[in-house]
Design a protein around this motif. Structure first.
Motif, PDB file in Angstrom:
ATOM      1  N   ARG A 231      -7.404  -8.644  -3.173  1.00 16.05           N
ATOM      2  CA  ARG A 231      -6.494  -8.009  -2.212  1.00 16.05           C
ATOM      3  C   ARG A 231      -5.092  -7.867  -2.795  1.00 16.05           C
ATOM      4  O   ARG A 231      -4.411  -6.863  -2.564  1.00 16.05           O
ATOM      5  N   GLU A 232      -4.659  -8.875  -3.554  1.00 24.60           N
ATOM      6  CA  GLU A 232      -3.332  -8.794  -4.171  1.00 24.60           C
ATOM      7  C   GLU A 232      -3.263  -7.608  -5.122  1.00 24.60           C
ATOM      8  O   GLU A 232      -2.287  -6.845  -5.110  1.00 24.60           O
ATOM      9  N   SER A 235      -3.241  -4.343  -3.153  1.00 26.29           N
ATOM     10  CA  SER A 235      -2.008  -4.156  -2.372  1.00 26.29           C
ATOM     11  C   SER A 235      -0.832  -3.766  -3.251  1.00 26.29           C
ATOM     12  O   SER A 235       0.139  -3.163  -2.772  1.00 26.29           O
ATOM     13  N   LEU A 236      -0.890  -4.095  -4.530  1.00 28.36           N
ATOM     14  CA  LEU A 236       0.212  -3.799  -5.435  1.00 28.36           C
ATOM     15  C   LEU A 236       0.113  -2.433  -6.100  1.00 28.36           C
ATOM     16  O   LEU A 236       1.004  -2.040  -6.848  1.00 28.36           O
ATOM     17  N   ASN A 241      -2.094   2.105  -0.317  1.00 26.67           N
ATOM     18  CA  ASN A 241      -2.223   1.292   0.873  1.00 26.67           C
ATOM     19  C   ASN A 241      -2.161   2.167   2.119  1.00 26.67           C
ATOM     20  O   ASN A 241      -1.463   3.154   2.134  1.00 26.67           O
TER      21      ASN A 241
END
Length: 241
Positions: A231-232, A235-236, A241
Motif C-alpha cells: 500500500r505504501e 500510495s506514493l 491514487n
C-alpha cells in the motif's frame, strides 16, 4: 602442347547466398533457444550480420509495399520507405531483440540502505506483438534493498526498461521480463513494478477507443507478503491514487 588453364582454386562458401536470418535461426535451433518476438537473440548474431539483416528486411518490406500496390518507383513519398522501415525496426523500435543488455555498473550497499525507493515515471515505448502498433506509457519501480543488494544508478533503471520494451511485447509479459532482470541485477528483498500504457492496436484500429489504458503490476519478495508495504508503494505513485 597447350596447357589447360589452371583450375580456379577459389570455392564458394557452402552457405554463400543463404539469407542471414536463416543462419541466425539455425544457430538458435542448434542451441535449442526460443526466439519469440519478445526474446533477445543478440548472442546468436555475429559481427557484421545486423547490417545484412537490415538489408534483408528492406528487401522483404519492399515486397510488402509491392503487394499493397504502391508504386514506390514513381511515388517520391515512398521511394525509400522500405529502407526507412527496416532501419526503424532493426535499429530503433525492436533493437532490444538484437543488441546486448546495457552495461550496468553495480555498487555494494555500503550504507546498508533498507528503505523503500521508487523510480518513475519512466517512459515506455514499445509495440504490441499482435499488430506491431505502438504501446506508449509509463512505469514505476519500487525497490526494497538489503545489505547485500547491488545498488545501481537511477538512470540505469531507464536503460533496462528501454532494452526490455524495445521489442514486440505483450504488456503482461513485459513487466515480468523486467522484474526478472532487475531481481537478477540488484537482488533486493522486494521489487514492485506498475505499468500504465495506451495501446494503439485498440485506439488506432479495432474498436478505436481513445481513452482506455492498461494498468498492471508485478510484485516480488516482501511486496507479496506485506500488504502495508504494498500500500505504501502504491500510495506514493503520483497520480495513481
Amino acid at each position: 602442347m597447350l596447357r589447360e588453364p589452371a583450375a580456379d582454386m577459389t570455392t564458394a562458401s557452402p552457405d554463400e547466398g543463404t539469407p542471414v536470418s536463416v543462419k541466425i535461426r539455425e544457430r538458435l535451433a542448434a542451441a535449442r533457444k526460443r526466439y519469440n518476438a519478445n526474446d533477445n537473440i543478440a548472442e546468436f548474431i555475429e559481427p557484421g550480420e545486423l547490417e545484412k539483416l537490415l538489408d534483408e528486411v528492406e528487401h522483404k518490406m519492399q515486397g510488402v509495399l509491392d503487394s499493397l500496390v504502391i508504386d514506390t518507383a514513381k511515388d517520391h513519398n515512398t521511394r525509400t520507405t522500405a529502407r526507412r522501415v527496416a532501419k526503424m525496426y532493426v535499429n530503433e523500435v525492436f533493437k532490444g531483440r538484437y543488441t546486448q543488455a546495457p552495461a550496468i555498473t553495480e555498487f555494494p550497499n555500503a550504507e546498508h540502505l533498507n528503505e523503500l525507493m521508487i523510480v518513475g515515471p519512466i517512459t515506455v515505448r514499445s509495440a504490441c506483438s499482435h499488430h506491431f502498433c505502438p504501446v506508449i506509457g509509463k512505469i514505476w519501480i519500487g525497490v526494497l534493498p538489503n545489505e547485500h543488494t547491488n545498488v545501481i544508478g537511477l538512470s540505469k533503471y531507464a536503460r533496462l526498461v528501454d532494452w526490455v520494451m524495445g521489442r514486440p511485447q505483450i504488456q503482461e509479459e513485459a513487466v515480468v521480463q523486467l522484474a526478472d532482470l532487475i531481481m537478477e541485477k540488484t537482488q533486493p528483498d522486494g521489487l514492485a513494478i506498475v505499468m500504465e500504457a495506451s495501446h494503439f492496436c485498440m485506439s488506432w484500429r479495432g474498436v478505436r477507443e481513445m481513452d482506455s489504458k492498461m494498468l498492471n503490476s508485478v510484485m516480488r519478495g516482501v511486496f507479496l507478503k506485506d500488504p502495508t508495504l504494498r500500500r505504501e508503494f502504491l500510495s506514493l505513485i503520483p497520480g495513481r491514487n
